[in-house]
Scaffold this motif. Structure first.
Motif, PDB file in Angstrom:
ATOM      1  N   SER A  12      -5.749  22.638  -1.733  1.00  0.00           N
ATOM      2  CA  SER A  12      -7.107  22.155  -1.972  1.00  0.00           C
ATOM      3  C   SER A  12      -8.091  22.962  -1.137  1.00  0.00           C
ATOM      4  N   GLY A  13      -9.258  23.245  -1.732  1.00  0.00           N
ATOM      5  CA  GLY A  13     -10.290  23.984  -1.006  1.00  0.00           C
ATOM      6  C   GLY A  13      -9.877  25.378  -0.595  1.00  0.00           C
ATOM      7  N   GLY A  14      -9.001  25.984  -1.366  1.00  0.00           N
ATOM      8  CA  GLY A  14      -8.596  27.360  -1.087  1.00  0.00           C
ATOM      9  C   GLY A  14      -7.487  27.509  -0.072  1.00  0.00           C
ATOM     10  N   ARG A  15      -6.868  26.411   0.339  1.00  0.00           N
ATOM     11  CA  ARG A  15      -5.772  26.531   1.302  1.00  0.00           C
ATOM     12  C   ARG A  15      -4.786  25.379   1.163  1.00  0.00           C
ATOM     13  N   TRP A  16      -3.610  25.591   1.736  1.00  0.00           N
ATOM     14  CA  TRP A  16      -2.579  24.564   1.723  1.00  0.00           C
ATOM     15  C   TRP A  16      -2.820  23.565   2.850  1.00  0.00           C
ATOM     16  N   LYS A  17      -2.626  22.301   2.533  1.00  0.00           N
ATOM     17  CA  LYS A  17      -2.808  21.233   3.512  1.00  0.00           C
ATOM     18  C   LYS A  17      -1.611  20.289   3.441  1.00  0.00           C
ATOM     19  N   THR A  18      -1.484  19.447   4.449  1.00  0.00           N
ATOM     20  CA  THR A  18      -0.408  18.450   4.476  1.00  0.00           C
ATOM     21  C   THR A  18      -1.023  17.065   4.323  1.00  0.00           C
ATOM     22  N   ALA A  19      -0.454  16.283   3.441  1.00  0.00           N
ATOM     23  CA  ALA A  19      -0.954  14.917   3.216  1.00  0.00           C
ATOM     24  C   ALA A  19      -0.669  14.062   4.441  1.00  0.00           C
ATOM     25  N   THR A  20      -1.718  13.606   5.097  1.00  0.00           N
ATOM     26  CA  THR A  20      -1.570  12.789   6.303  1.00  0.00           C
ATOM     27  C   THR A  20      -2.545  11.609   6.270  1.00  0.00           C
ATOM     28  N   THR A  21      -2.164  10.535   6.913  1.00  0.00           N
ATOM     29  CA  THR A  21      -3.037   9.388   7.121  1.00  0.00           C
ATOM     30  C   THR A  21      -3.217   9.247   8.629  1.00  0.00           C
ATOM     31  N   THR A  52       0.844  -1.189   0.000  1.00  0.00           N
ATOM     32  CA  THR A  52       0.000   0.000   0.000  1.00  0.00           C
ATOM     33  C   THR A  52       0.878   1.236   0.000  1.00  0.00           C
ATOM     34  N   SER A  53       0.262   2.364  -0.327  1.00  0.00           N
ATOM     35  CA  SER A  53       0.954   3.645  -0.290  1.00  0.00           C
ATOM     36  C   SER A  53       0.039   4.624   0.423  1.00  0.00           C
ATOM     37  N   THR A  54       0.489   5.137   1.567  1.00  0.00           N
ATOM     38  CA  THR A  54      -0.304   6.083   2.337  1.00  0.00           C
ATOM     39  C   THR A  54       0.239   7.502   2.139  1.00  0.00           C
ATOM     40  N   ALA A  55      -0.129   8.414   3.040  1.00  0.00           N
ATOM     41  CA  ALA A  55       0.172   9.831   2.852  1.00  0.00           C
ATOM     42  C   ALA A  55       1.654  10.143   2.716  1.00  0.00           C
ATOM     43  N   SER A  56       1.942  11.027   1.786  1.00  0.00           N
ATOM     44  CA  SER A  56       3.327  11.408   1.480  1.00  0.00           C
ATOM     45  C   SER A  56       3.913  12.376   2.497  1.00  0.00           C
ATOM     46  N   GLY A  57       3.062  13.082   3.242  1.00  0.00           N
ATOM     47  CA  GLY A  57       3.555  14.099   4.165  1.00  0.00           C
ATOM     48  C   GLY A  57       3.875  15.422   3.481  1.00  0.00           C
ATOM     49  N   ALA A  61      -5.988   2.186  -7.190  1.00  0.00           N
ATOM     50  CA  ALA A  61      -5.361   3.292  -7.917  1.00  0.00           C
ATOM     51  C   ALA A  61      -4.485   2.712  -9.026  1.00  0.00           C
ATOM     52  N   THR A  62      -4.106   3.566  -9.945  1.00  0.00           N
ATOM     53  CA  THR A  62      -3.236   3.108 -11.040  1.00  0.00           C
ATOM     54  C   THR A  62      -1.762   3.193 -10.668  1.00  0.00           C
ATOM     55  N   SER A  63      -1.454   3.927  -9.588  1.00  0.00           N
ATOM     56  CA  SER A  63      -0.062   4.060  -9.149  1.00  0.00           C
ATOM     57  C   SER A  63       0.026   3.722  -7.669  1.00  0.00           C
ATOM     58  N   ILE A  64       0.739   2.647  -7.344  1.00  0.00           N
ATOM     59  CA  ILE A  64       0.983   2.262  -5.954  1.00  0.00           C
ATOM     60  C   ILE A  64       2.479   2.037  -5.800  1.00  0.00           C
ATOM     61  N   PRO A  65       3.242   3.106  -5.644  1.00  0.00           N
ATOM     62  CA  PRO A  65       4.690   2.957  -5.491  1.00  0.00           C
ATOM     63  C   PRO A  65       5.024   2.340  -4.140  1.00  0.00           C
ATOM     64  N   PRO A  66       6.239   1.854  -3.954  1.00  0.00           N
ATOM     65  CA  PRO A  66       6.621   1.221  -2.684  1.00  0.00           C
ATOM     66  C   PRO A  66       7.048   2.223  -1.616  1.00  0.00           C
ATOM     67  N   TYR A  67       6.434   3.399  -1.622  1.00  0.00           N
ATOM     68  CA  TYR A  67       6.746   4.437  -0.640  1.00  0.00           C
ATOM     69  C   TYR A  67       5.500   5.319  -0.467  1.00  0.00           C
ATOM     70  N   PRO A  68       5.420   6.111   0.601  1.00  0.00           N
ATOM     71  CA  PRO A  68       4.251   6.970   0.825  1.00  0.00           C
ATOM     72  C   PRO A  68       4.110   8.013  -0.284  1.00  0.00           C
ATOM     73  N   ALA A  69       2.945   8.051  -0.924  1.00  0.00           N
ATOM     74  CA  ALA A  69       2.777   8.965  -2.050  1.00  0.00           C
ATOM     75  C   ALA A  69       1.368   9.530  -2.179  1.00  0.00           C
ATOM     76  N   SER A  70       0.443   9.092  -1.342  1.00  0.00           N
ATOM     77  CA  SER A  70      -0.946   9.519  -1.493  1.00  0.00           C
ATOM     78  C   SER A  70      -1.230  10.819  -0.730  1.00  0.00           C
ATOM     79  N   HIS A  71      -2.461  11.314  -0.891  1.00  0.00           N
ATOM     80  CA  HIS A  71      -2.891  12.485  -0.127  1.00  0.00           C
ATOM     81  C   HIS A  71      -3.326  12.078   1.282  1.00  0.00           C
ATOM     82  N   GLY A  72      -3.510  10.777   1.511  1.00  0.00           N
ATOM     83  CA  GLY A  72      -3.921  10.314   2.831  1.00  0.00           C
ATOM     84  C   GLY A  72      -4.576   8.946   2.835  1.00  0.00           C
ATOM     85  N   CYS A  73      -5.190   8.580   1.713  1.00  0.00           N
ATOM     86  CA  CYS A  73      -5.833   7.268   1.613  1.00  0.00           C
ATOM     87  C   CYS A  73      -4.792   6.159   1.514  1.00  0.00           C
ATOM     88  N   SER A  74      -5.259   4.938   1.665  1.00  0.00           N
ATOM     89  CA  SER A  74      -4.397   3.767   1.491  1.00  0.00           C
ATOM     90  C   SER A  74      -4.656   3.202   0.102  1.00  0.00           C
TER      91      SER A  74
END
Length: 235
Positions: free
Chosen positions: A150-159, A140-145, A197-210
């Motif tokens: 998004s939504g008018g502001r900056w956020k941090t990718a977290t799981t 799996t690949s979870t949040a990249s950090g 997803a079409t891309s599941i790299p072997p490192y954290p890369a998502s916005h937060g989902c698994s």
């Protein structure tokens, strides 16, 4: 001094037709090591790949059917093995990966009862537990950090870590969400889900989902894993 005669070098034709080969010589294109334990790469095909696939499946590293083709689904299984064993995550099934598989390397989930998903953020693995027993180990690949807008502001990718239950399954196929496309998602916490997803790299890369592979997601749906109330432990 008597001069020793130089032994004749076998010609390519002699090698091909089976003439005796001098001691220390090897037939063209072969070596004892590669013939016994070949290094397998994505894209390879054959009986050695099929054997590897069967061995991966026997240890819980789901790779679909053992068809002898080292495709994307098998690569995901090799990633999962390498993560569990603490090896370099290159997707190549070499000596270290072979030794880890032969040794029976498997991670140890925290969940010991019931049927549930467990997301191990440190190892970047997703465990499918049935009746308290680890059945499948998926890459799996979870949040990249990383930061994203998004939504008018900056956020941090977290799981977020926690003990959750699945509650929503809004699409039977691909769903277009504000942060991208999700395949057959199962939501367990606000906007967080387990999905294909079409891309599941072997490192954290998502916005937060698994993220999981599309093939693995279909397998989970077919097997009845994705259902309302299913426990999801994230740590």
């Amino acid at each position: 001094m008597t001069r020793l005669a130089t032994p004749p070098v076998p010609t390519r034709r002699a090698l091909l037709v089976g003439a005796p080969v001098l001691a220390g010589s090897l037939a063209l294109g072969t070596s004892p090591a590669s013939a016994k334990d070949p290094v397998l790469h994505p894209g390879d095909r054959g009986s050695a790949v099929k054997t590897m696939q069967k061995d991966l499946a026997a240890r819980g590293y789901w790779c679909g059917s053992a068809d002898g083709s080292f495709g994307a689904t098998t690569t995901q299984a090799v990633y999962a093995l390498q993560k569990a064993a603490g090896l370099a995550k290159d997707g190549v099934f070499g000596a270290k990966s072979r030794a880890a598989l032969k040794k029976g390397t498997r991670p140890k989930p925290r969940i010991t009862s019931g049927t549930a998903f467990e997301v191990d953020k440190k190892k970047q693995l997703l465990y499918c537990i049935s009746g308290g027993t680890l059945k499948y180990i998926l890459n799996t690949s979870t949040a990249s950090g990383k930061k994203y807008y998004s939504g008018g502001r900056w956020k941090t990718a977290t799981t977020p870590s926690g003990d959750f239950k699945m509650y929503s399954f809004p699409s039977s196929g691909w769903q277009t969400a504000p942060l991208g496309r999700l395949y057959r998602p199962g939501y367990y916490d606000r906007g967080w889900a387990i999905h294909g997803a079409t891309s599941i790299p072997p490192y954290p890369a998502s916005h937060g989902c698994s993220r999981l592979s599309v093939a693995a997601t279909d397998m989970l749906w077919k097997g009845g894993w994705m259902k309302k109330g299913r426990r999801v432990l994230v740590h």
